[in-house]
Design an enzyme around this catalytic site. Sequence first.
Site, PDB file in Angstrom:
ATOM      1  N   LYS A   1       0.847  -1.206   0.000  1.00  0.00           N
ATOM      2  CA  LYS A   1       0.000   0.000   0.000  1.00  0.00           C
ATOM      3  C   LYS A   1       0.875   1.245   0.000  1.00  0.00           C
ATOM      4  O   LYS A   1       0.586   2.223  -0.686  1.00  0.00           O
ATOM      5  CB  LYS A   1      -0.949  -0.030   1.213  1.00  0.00           C
ATOM      6  CG  LYS A   1      -2.053  -1.073   1.048  1.00  0.00           C
ATOM      7  CD  LYS A   1      -2.765  -1.440   2.342  1.00  0.00           C
ATOM      8  CE  LYS A   1      -3.710  -2.631   2.100  1.00  0.00           C
ATOM      9  NZ  LYS A   1      -4.334  -3.133   3.316  1.00  0.00           N
TER      10      LYS A   1
ATOM     11  N   GLN B   1      -4.829  -1.801   9.440  1.00  0.00           N
ATOM     12  CA  GLN B   1      -4.552  -3.132   8.893  1.00  0.00           C
ATOM     13  C   GLN B   1      -5.088  -4.198   9.853  1.00  0.00           C
ATOM     14  O   GLN B   1      -4.687  -4.248  11.018  1.00  0.00           O
ATOM     15  CB  GLN B   1      -3.038  -3.287   8.673  1.00  0.00           C
ATOM     16  CG  GLN B   1      -2.653  -4.576   7.968  1.00  0.00           C
ATOM     17  CD  GLN B   1      -3.196  -4.657   6.539  1.00  0.00           C
ATOM     18  OE1 GLN B   1      -3.147  -3.692   5.781  1.00  0.00           O
ATOM     19  NE2 GLN B   1      -3.757  -5.808   6.178  1.00  0.00           N
TER      20      GLN B   1
ATOM     21  N   ASP C   1     -11.475   2.351   3.745  1.00  0.00           N
ATOM     22  CA  ASP C   1     -11.697   0.905   3.674  1.00  0.00           C
ATOM     23  C   ASP C   1     -13.186   0.557   3.743  1.00  0.00           C
ATOM     24  O   ASP C   1     -13.566  -0.584   3.539  1.00  0.00           O
ATOM     25  CB  ASP C   1     -10.987   0.221   4.867  1.00  0.00           C
ATOM     26  CG  ASP C   1      -9.761  -0.562   4.419  1.00  0.00           C
ATOM     27  OD1 ASP C   1      -9.655  -0.862   3.221  1.00  0.00           O
ATOM     28  OD2 ASP C   1      -8.919  -0.874   5.283  1.00  0.00           O
TER      29      ASP C   1
END
Length: 287
Positions: free
Chosen positions: A52, A96, A119
């Site tokens: 990322k 994460q 997200d």
Amino acid sequence: MQILDGKKLAKKIEDNVIKEVTKIKEEVDVTPGLAVILVGQDPASAAYVSMKKKACDRMGFYSVSHEMPEDISQEAIENTIVMMNQNPNIDGILIQLPLPSHIDTTKILELVDPAKDVDGFHPYNVGRLVTNLDGFVPCTPLGVMEMLAEYNIDVKGKNCCVVGASNIVGKPMASLLLNADATVEICHIFTDNLKKHTLNADIILVGVGVINLIKEDMIKDGAIIVDIGINRAENGKLVGDVDFENVSKKCSYITPVPGGVGPMTIAMLMSNTLKAAKLNAAKKIEV
Ligand code: NAD
């Protein structure tokens, strides 16, 4: 049989993001910013965070990663999120997952400003997805929808079998398909006779984490297969949840692993962060 080439499409999407970033930098002096929070030493999580970060560099984004030890407190993670929520240089915040078991993940995800929730895991954005309103959509299922659209696969009226029902893959996948007028079945670990469900499907979308879960006798001729799973085989190679060798002889389209859904996930994260940056910039202009 045709391969659904996620690597190629991800490159196309990323090229567009780069063009748009150059444009907003010139026109309104905005650089999209992404903050990533990584807790612990899990090698897979560290690898995803590094991918990322590299993508942010390629796109010309500003990025920061907060790497925290496994035994970090809930409060310390929460303080970092509050800081990122207030930081005007940050447009997207990504936690994460998974977080260590002593951390209340729900509370952490709920603390992210929904306008920076690239997200799409905040209940606000989940609600907007379920009610078919614009918001941030989880990157993996969003990438799948982009891929189907790229290959002119219209899901309207199709029988879709989603295998896997997690909050980050299966459930949002099912919502997106339903919003696009598909007939959707969701299967999971407690589903009795999985084969009965997959055999009926025009499109099977599987994200479970079990090597070779979907075999050739579980699909109908010409089915479309989207393999979202990422597993490490005994020989060290990355494989999905589908027995690719045999299923690919019977289906009409299939995503490979690697090179299918994986690259699309990163591309959609970049695209969501650009979207957040544009919305946040528009808000600043209004003020
Ligand atoms: P998860 O463990 O949270 O959820 C797994 C789901 O699969 C659950 O709903 C469970 O009920 C179901 N399941 C488990 N075993 C099953 C079985 N034998 N039959 C039917 N259903 C079963 O996992 P997750 O985070 O949703 O990830 C699923 C897979 O997708 C993993 O392989 C993960 O690596 C992969 N993944 C890929 C991407 C990508 O970018 N391609 C992104 C996220 C996750």
